[in-house]
Design a protein around this motif. Structure first.
Motif, PDB file in Angstrom:
ATOM      1  N   SER A  93       0.843  -1.194   0.000  1.00  0.00           N
ATOM      2  CA  SER A  93       0.000   0.000   0.000  1.00  0.00           C
ATOM      3  C   SER A  93       0.880   1.247   0.000  1.00  0.00           C
ATOM      4  O   SER A  93       2.054   1.181  -0.377  1.00  0.00           O
ATOM      5  CB  SER A  93      -0.930  -0.005   1.216  1.00  0.00           C
ATOM      6  OG  SER A  93      -0.164   0.060   2.414  1.00  0.00           O
ATOM      7  N   SER A 143      -9.880  -6.030  -1.042  1.00  0.00           N
ATOM      8  CA  SER A 143      -9.968  -5.028   0.032  1.00  0.00           C
ATOM      9  C   SER A 143     -11.284  -4.273  -0.050  1.00  0.00           C
ATOM     10  O   SER A 143     -11.895  -4.168  -1.124  1.00  0.00           O
ATOM     11  CB  SER A 143      -8.808  -4.028  -0.087  1.00  0.00           C
ATOM     12  OG  SER A 143      -8.973  -2.927   0.787  1.00  0.00           O
ATOM     13  N   SER A 145     -11.298  -1.283  -0.037  1.00  0.00           N
ATOM     14  CA  SER A 145     -10.955  -0.188  -0.959  1.00  0.00           C
ATOM     15  C   SER A 145     -11.246  -0.548  -2.412  1.00  0.00           C
ATOM     16  O   SER A 145     -11.296   0.335  -3.263  1.00  0.00           O
ATOM     17  CB  SER A 145      -9.482   0.197  -0.811  1.00  0.00           C
ATOM     18  OG  SER A 145      -9.229   0.717   0.477  1.00  0.00           O
ATOM     19  N   GLY A 146     -11.434  -1.828  -2.693  1.00  0.00           N
ATOM     20  CA  GLY A 146     -11.845  -2.227  -4.029  1.00  0.00           C
ATOM     21  C   GLY A 146     -13.315  -1.981  -4.276  1.00  0.00           C
ATOM     22  O   GLY A 146     -13.778  -1.999  -5.420  1.00  0.00           O
ATOM     23  N   LYS A 148     -15.015   0.671  -2.236  1.00  0.00           N
ATOM     24  CA  LYS A 148     -15.189   2.102  -1.953  1.00  0.00           C
ATOM     25  C   LYS A 148     -13.818   2.763  -1.987  1.00  0.00           C
ATOM     26  O   LYS A 148     -13.007   2.583  -1.079  1.00  0.00           O
ATOM     27  CB  LYS A 148     -15.833   2.313  -0.587  1.00  0.00           C
ATOM     28  CG  LYS A 148     -16.075   3.778  -0.240  1.00  0.00           C
ATOM     29  CD  LYS A 148     -16.785   3.904   1.091  1.00  0.00           C
ATOM     30  CE  LYS A 148     -16.925   5.367   1.514  1.00  0.00           C
ATOM     31  NZ  LYS A 148     -17.661   6.180   0.530  1.00  0.00           N
ATOM     32  N   ALA A 149     -13.563   3.492  -3.040  1.00  0.00           N
ATOM     33  CA  ALA A 149     -12.260   4.132  -3.205  1.00  0.00           C
ATOM     34  C   ALA A 149     -12.074   5.240  -2.181  1.00  0.00           C
ATOM     35  O   ALA A 149     -13.039   5.840  -1.704  1.00  0.00           O
ATOM     36  CB  ALA A 149     -12.123   4.698  -4.614  1.00  0.00           C
ATOM     37  N   GLY A 150     -10.819   5.485  -1.836  1.00  0.00           N
ATOM     38  CA  GLY A 150     -10.519   6.529  -0.853  1.00  0.00           C
ATOM     39  C   GLY A 150      -9.515   7.522  -1.384  1.00  0.00           C
ATOM     40  O   GLY A 150      -8.701   7.210  -2.265  1.00  0.00           O
ATOM     41  N   TYR A 156      -3.828   1.993  -4.808  1.00  0.00           N
ATOM     42  CA  TYR A 156      -4.264   0.843  -4.024  1.00  0.00           C
ATOM     43  C   TYR A 156      -5.711   0.482  -4.356  1.00  0.00           C
ATOM     44  O   TYR A 156      -6.032  -0.688  -4.590  1.00  0.00           O
ATOM     45  CB  TYR A 156      -4.122   1.164  -2.531  1.00  0.00           C
ATOM     46  CG  TYR A 156      -4.484   0.020  -1.617  1.00  0.00           C
ATOM     47  CD1 TYR A 156      -3.588  -1.026  -1.415  1.00  0.00           C
ATOM     48  CD2 TYR A 156      -5.707  -0.016  -0.951  1.00  0.00           C
ATOM     49  CE1 TYR A 156      -3.907  -2.083  -0.579  1.00  0.00           C
ATOM     50  CE2 TYR A 156      -6.033  -1.071  -0.118  1.00  0.00           C
ATOM     51  CZ  TYR A 156      -5.129  -2.103   0.073  1.00  0.00           C
ATOM     52  OH  TYR A 156      -5.455  -3.152   0.901  1.00  0.00           O
ATOM     53  N   SER A 157      -6.589   1.478  -4.392  1.00  0.00           N
ATOM     54  CA  SER A 157      -8.003   1.235  -4.704  1.00  0.00           C
ATOM     55  C   SER A 157      -8.162   0.600  -6.075  1.00  0.00           C
ATOM     56  O   SER A 157      -8.945  -0.348  -6.255  1.00  0.00           O
ATOM     57  CB  SER A 157      -8.792   2.545  -4.645  1.00  0.00           C
ATOM     58  OG  SER A 157      -8.792   3.085  -3.345  1.00  0.00           O
ATOM     59  N   LYS A 160      -7.014  -3.151  -6.059  1.00  0.00           N
ATOM     60  CA  LYS A 160      -7.892  -4.082  -5.346  1.00  0.00           C
ATOM     61  C   LYS A 160      -9.237  -4.260  -6.065  1.00  0.00           C
ATOM     62  O   LYS A 160      -9.823  -5.353  -6.035  1.00  0.00           O
ATOM     63  CB  LYS A 160      -8.104  -3.613  -3.912  1.00  0.00           C
ATOM     64  CG  LYS A 160      -6.845  -3.726  -3.051  1.00  0.00           C
ATOM     65  CD  LYS A 160      -6.331  -5.159  -2.989  1.00  0.00           C
ATOM     66  CE  LYS A 160      -5.188  -5.324  -2.012  1.00  0.00           C
ATOM     67  NZ  LYS A 160      -4.723  -6.730  -1.901  1.00  0.00           N
ATOM     68  N   ALA A 161      -9.728  -3.220  -6.709  1.00  0.00           N
ATOM     69  CA  ALA A 161     -10.936  -3.376  -7.525  1.00  0.00           C
ATOM     70  C   ALA A 161     -10.664  -4.342  -8.669  1.00  0.00           C
ATOM     71  O   ALA A 161     -11.508  -5.180  -9.020  1.00  0.00           O
ATOM     72  CB  ALA A 161     -11.389  -2.022  -8.059  1.00  0.00           C
ATOM     73  N   SER A 184     -12.672  -9.381   0.705  1.00  0.00           N
ATOM     74  CA  SER A 184     -12.374  -7.949   0.804  1.00  0.00           C
ATOM     75  C   SER A 184     -12.417  -7.513   2.262  1.00  0.00           C
ATOM     76  O   SER A 184     -13.469  -7.151   2.789  1.00  0.00           O
ATOM     77  CB  SER A 184     -13.384  -7.141  -0.020  1.00  0.00           C
ATOM     78  OG  SER A 184     -13.190  -7.337  -1.396  1.00  0.00           O
TER      79      SER A 184
END
Length: 250
Positions: A93, A143, A145-146, A148-150, A156-157, A160-161, A184
């Motif tokens: 990350s 994750s 984050s896959g 809900k992106a941040g 990273y987002s 994982k998506a 996730s």
């Protein structure tokens, strides 16, 4: 034992979720191959498994390197002659705004989080398709984050998506011979989150936003991965299990 006479490979097995998964699978009878970059970390996990009378094998390597992964395949073939469970857990990350994110850092995260999943799955699934019919499973660690992106984690987002969707595509291709699912996790106490969780304000904010009111433990994710790896999940493939403590419902 659910995994007697089964062989499992876990990447990123030196700490956190990977270590917890390795210990759990070994406790239930699997021969576990611990894969990661740092031999010292793998040895520590392996010693803990052996103390509990588990069967553990240490294989330090770089899962983003084509040749290294091919050598891993050759090792598993010669040592065991089969592969039943693959857990792609290696991850990386880092935080950076899109304005400051370099191409090198973007690529590093994609390589560890996504390329390794592709490369290890592509190469080792060849072993999983060989031999007598048996329940075989791949579990990829994605994750929250896959879903809900941040801010400040675009690399990273994105990775994982992609892992979530890649897992579904792989499940469609390997069915009915190998089941493929992803998990996730939300905020879990691991080396990747350690620095942030040492900030009391940050940890408090996570706890307040999470429906269950706390950060998760590696063993809780290992429980899910163990289930997905077992014949108890024999009718599950192409699924993503969100284990975020209720983050998305608050």
């Amino acid at each position: 034992m659910r995994f007697g006479n089964k062989v499992a490979v876990i990447t990123g097995a030196g700490s956190g979720i990977g270590a917890a998964v390795a210990k759990r699978l070994a406790k239930e009878g699997a021969k576990v191959v611990l894969v990661g970059r740092t031999k010292q970390k793998l040895d520590r996990v392996s010693n803990e498994i052996v103390k509990e009378n588990g069967l553990s094998y240490v294989y330090p390597t770089d899962v983003t390197d084509d040749q290294a992964v091919n050598q891993l395949k050759d090792y598993i073939q010669s040592e065991f002659g089969q592969l039943d469970i693959l857990v792609n857990n290696a991850g990386s990350s880092g935080k950076s705004s899109i304005r400051d994110l370099t191409s090198e850092e973007w690529q590093r995260v994609q390589d560890v989080n996504l390329k390794s999943v592709f490369l290890v799955s592509k190469t080792l699934s060849e072993l999983m398709l060989e031999g007598l019919k048996r329940d075989r499973s791949i579990v990829n660690v994605a994750s929250l984050s896959g879903h809900k992106a941040g801010a400040r984690i675009p690399h990273y987002s994105a990775s994982k998506a992609a892992v979530i969707n890649f897992s579904k595509a792989l499940a469609a291709e390997l069915a009915p011979h190998v089941r493929v699912n992803s998990v996730s996790p939300g905020f879990i106490e691991t080396p990747l989150t350690e620095a942030g969780l040492q900030n009391e304000r940050f940890q408090s904010a996570i706890e307040q936003h999470t429906a269950l009111g706390r950060v998760g433990k590696p063993d809780e994710i290992a429980n899910i991965i163990t289930f997905l790896s077992s014949s108890e999940a024999s009718y599950m493939t192409g699924s993503d299990v969100l284990a975020d403590g209720g983050w998305l419902i608050t």
